[in-house]
Design a protein around this motif. Structure first.
Motif, short mmCIF file in Angstrom:
data_model
loop_
_atom_site.label_atom_id
_atom_site.label_comp_id
_atom_site.label_asym_id
_atom_site.label_seq_id
_atom_site.Cartn_x
_atom_site.Cartn_y
_atom_site.Cartn_z
N MET A 61 0.82 -1.21 0.00
CA MET A 61 0.00 0.00 0.00
C MET A 61 0.85 1.26 0.00
SD MET A 61 -2.95 1.04 2.80
CE MET A 61 -3.72 -0.58 2.72
N VAL A 62 2.04 1.17 0.60
CA VAL A 62 2.93 2.32 0.67
C VAL A 62 3.27 2.84 -0.73
CG1 VAL A 62 5.28 3.04 1.29
CG2 VAL A 62 3.93 1.68 2.88
N LYS A 63 3.37 1.94 -1.69
CA LYS A 63 3.76 2.33 -3.05
C LYS A 63 2.73 3.27 -3.68
CE LYS A 63 5.82 -2.26 -3.51
NZ LYS A 63 5.73 -3.57 -4.20
N ASP A 64 1.46 3.12 -3.30
CA ASP A 64 0.40 3.94 -3.88
C ASP A 64 0.04 5.14 -3.02
OD1 ASP A 64 0.09 2.23 -6.12
OD2 ASP A 64 -1.12 0.87 -4.90
N ASN A 65 0.03 4.93 -1.70
CA ASN A 65 -0.40 6.01 -0.81
C ASN A 65 0.24 5.80 0.56
OD1 ASN A 65 -1.84 7.76 0.96
ND2 ASN A 65 -3.56 7.80 -0.46
N ILE A 109 -12.54 -8.77 2.30
CA ILE A 109 -12.01 -8.42 0.98
C ILE A 109 -10.56 -8.86 0.83
CG2 ILE A 109 -11.47 -6.50 -0.57
CD1 ILE A 109 -13.89 -5.03 0.59
N ASP A 110 -9.77 -8.65 1.88
CA ASP A 110 -8.35 -9.03 1.87
C ASP A 110 -7.86 -9.04 3.31
OD1 ASP A 110 -7.64 -6.33 2.61
OD2 ASP A 110 -7.81 -5.74 0.51
N THR A 156 -11.61 -3.00 -2.68
CA THR A 156 -11.39 -1.85 -1.80
C THR A 156 -11.74 -0.51 -2.46
OG1 THR A 156 -9.07 -1.88 -2.43
CG2 THR A 156 -9.66 -2.97 -0.38
N PHE A 157 -11.43 -0.36 -3.74
CA PHE A 157 -11.65 0.93 -4.40
C PHE A 157 -12.88 0.93 -5.31
CE2 PHE A 157 -7.10 1.11 -3.37
CZ PHE A 157 -7.05 2.33 -2.71
N VAL A 202 -11.93 4.15 0.74
CA VAL A 202 -11.64 2.72 0.67
C VAL A 202 -12.77 1.93 1.34
CG1 VAL A 202 -10.11 0.90 1.51
CG2 VAL A 202 -9.15 2.99 0.55
N VAL A 203 -13.21 0.87 0.69
CA VAL A 203 -14.22 -0.03 1.25
C VAL A 203 -13.55 -1.01 2.20
CG1 VAL A 203 -15.92 -1.83 0.72
CG2 VAL A 203 -15.66 0.14 -0.82
N PHE A 204 -14.06 -1.12 3.42
CA PHE A 204 -13.53 -2.08 4.38
C PHE A 204 -14.34 -3.37 4.39
CE2 PHE A 204 -10.34 0.68 5.68
CZ PHE A 204 -9.56 0.08 6.66
#
Length: 212
Positions: A61-65, A109-110, A156-157, A202-204
């Motif tokens: 996730m760090v790579k995107d945000n 979801i994950d 999630t998105f 983000v959808v949880f």
């Protein structure tokens, strides 16, 4: 002493040194330190001991945000927010045999985004309706809110769809809880419950309501 024997001796010393110091562990810690520079050392250490799938997803996730990853990591290392016992009960206006109109199970979801339990819609004697979570527990996240949506997001998105109905902030990530549905809400269209992280969109988790 031959060069060959000297070389073998140095190799043996190197193998023993590597076995003792295990330098590869420093690279794991360094990766976490570099990925989450805004976290304290204690928080970075907490990320480092998370389950592998959860930790890897945070690192990805760090790579995107980077900010979303850091805030999600902080939320997920915190203790669960339990809904007070008094708020977990059915509303006092409910009849002895409440009228259940719809229900649906929450999904995972994950490794970071997911919830357990069931979402139900009940009717009150005076015509009011409310959404209730039962046997509920959710992953922690930053600023989670509850929506009714025409969409059933499973990623999630995926988003909330057009004109979702906001029912308020999630009261706690553990415990049964009630949310009153405004009069006139189009429940024929809004047949899905979504737990949504507002700051990062983000959808949880979500639950598809089935009427019957």
């Amino acid at each position: 002493m031959s060069r060959k024997l000297i070389g073998l001796g140095l190799a043996a010393v190197l193998v023993v040194a590597l076995a003792i110091t295990q330098p590869w562990l420093y690279f794991v810690n360094r990766e976490v330190d570099e990925a989450f520079p805004s976290l304290t050392k204690a928080q970075r250490d907490a990320v480092d001991i998370m389950p592998d799938a959860q930790k890897q997803m945070l690192l990805d996730m760090v790579k995107d945000n980077r900010e979303m990853a850091a805030q999600t990591a902080i939320a997920q290392m915190e203790e669960g927010s339990v809904v007070p016992d008094a708020e977990q009960a059915m509303p006092p206006e409910m009849p002895a045999d409440p009228v259940e109109q719809a229900s649906g199970a929450f999904i995972h979801i994950d490794p970071i985004h997911g919830a357990d339990g069931v979402a139900k819609i009940y009717a009150l004697p005076d015509g009011r309706q409310f959404l209730r979570f039962e046997n509920f527990s959710s992953k922690n996240g930053p600023d989670l809110h509850v929506y009714l949506s025409q969409e059933y997001p499973t990623t999630t998105f995926a988003g909330l769809g057009d004109e979702p109905l906001h029912l308020g902030a999630l009261k706690g990530n553990i415990g049964s809880q009630n949310y009153e549905i405004p009069a006139g809400a189009d429940l024929a269209r809004l047949q899905n419950v979504v737990i949504y992280c507002r700051p990062f969109r983000v959808v949880f988790s979500s639950a598809k309501l089935a009427y019957g």
